[in-house]
Design an enzyme around this catalytic site. Structure first.
Site, short mmCIF file in Angstrom:
data_model
loop_
_atom_site.label_atom_id
_atom_site.label_comp_id
_atom_site.label_asym_id
_atom_site.label_seq_id
_atom_site.Cartn_x
_atom_site.Cartn_y
_atom_site.Cartn_z
N ASP A 35 -2.94 9.77 -4.62
CA ASP A 35 -4.30 9.83 -5.14
C ASP A 35 -5.26 9.88 -3.96
O ASP A 35 -5.17 9.06 -3.04
CB ASP A 35 -4.60 8.60 -6.00
CG ASP A 35 -3.87 8.63 -7.33
OD1 ASP A 35 -3.16 9.63 -7.61
OD2 ASP A 35 -4.01 7.66 -8.09
N ASP B 65 -5.07 10.76 -20.74
CA ASP B 65 -5.24 9.38 -20.29
C ASP B 65 -5.82 8.57 -21.44
O ASP B 65 -6.89 8.92 -21.97
CB ASP B 65 -6.17 9.32 -19.08
CG ASP B 65 -5.70 10.24 -17.95
OD1 ASP B 65 -4.48 10.34 -17.75
OD2 ASP B 65 -6.55 10.86 -17.30
#
Length: 239
Positions: free
Chosen positions: A8, A129
């Protein structure tokens, strides 16, 4: 089952967020390319990269870092975070990225997502998500009114072939993943499911594999030393 170690990116650094909270960040390194090489050296065949800046504000703040990772080659590379136009999809594919992940745009412009899935097929996945069962968008800051499982079915019907499903409450928390939701998701015929968020043990990985999950993304568990990537690949991906 495919194993995707995760990188990330925020401000060019390798970070992890706790449950998607940008105010709860841990920095794990300043060199994303070195991290990618380390994963490859441990035996990785796949790599999951997210531009956290792009996910939040749609910028391409980490484009150069992603380009450098792609240039190294040797890994199937999927990239997400702020991909909301066909131009950006093409920019990443031109770098050598194997698959682009659509997130917020999949909820806010379903017609666009349908067109991209039909045009690019296996080069497109959708990141779903969810928080408390409902789809979250804009860097996980906003909740939609649609349940994650229902959205996945709608994506399948629109021609999407792969979904990366994250239970936000488990992400970065190191307390295990939501096995029940993946057991439900794998029943959606014609849709490959990638599990993401909270996976922290070999036993969980084996259970996900046995239920038919196509791939798993590993983040915090690797960085915190809960799981060894080489062992995971030998025990779960290669067997």
């Amino acid at each position: 089952m495919q194993i995707f170690p995760a990188i990330d990116l925020r401000g060019g650094q390798v970070v992890r967020l706790y449950q998607g909270d940008y105010n709860q960040e841990t920095v794990y390194g300043a060199d994303p390319c070195a991290q990618a090489r380390a994963f490859a050296g441990a035996g990785a065949h796949y790599l999951h990269v997210v531009d956290l800046d792009g996910a939040r504000d749609g910028t391409m703040a980490n484009f150069d870092s992603i380009a450098a990772i792609a240039k190294q080659g040797g890994l199937y590379l999927e990239v997400g975070g702020g991909i909301r136009t066909e131009e950006r999809i093409q920019q990443y594919l031109d770098l050598g990225v194997s698959r682009c992940i659509l997130g917020t745009i999949a909820v806010k412009d379903f017609a666009f997502t349908t067109r991209m899935a039909q045009k690019y097929a296996d080069q497109i996945a959708v990141g779903v998500d969810a928080r408390e069962g409902y789809v979250a968008v804009n860097g996980w800051k906003e909740l939609s009114r649609e349940k994650g499982v229902d959205f996945c079915r709608r994506l399948r019907d629109a021609g999407v072939k792969a979904v990366i499903y994250t239970d936000i409450s488990r992400d970065g928390a190191g307390r295990g993943t939501n096995l029940e939701i993946y057991q439900e998701l794998v029943q959606i015929e014609g849709l490959d499911i990638t599990a993401s968020g909270g996976v922290s043990s070999l036993e969980e990985l084996r259970r996900l594999k046995d239920m038919g999950v196509r791939a798993v993304i590993l983040g915090k568990a690797l960085y915190a030393g809960q799981l060894d990537l080489g062992t995971v690949i030998q025990e779960v991906e290669m067997c």
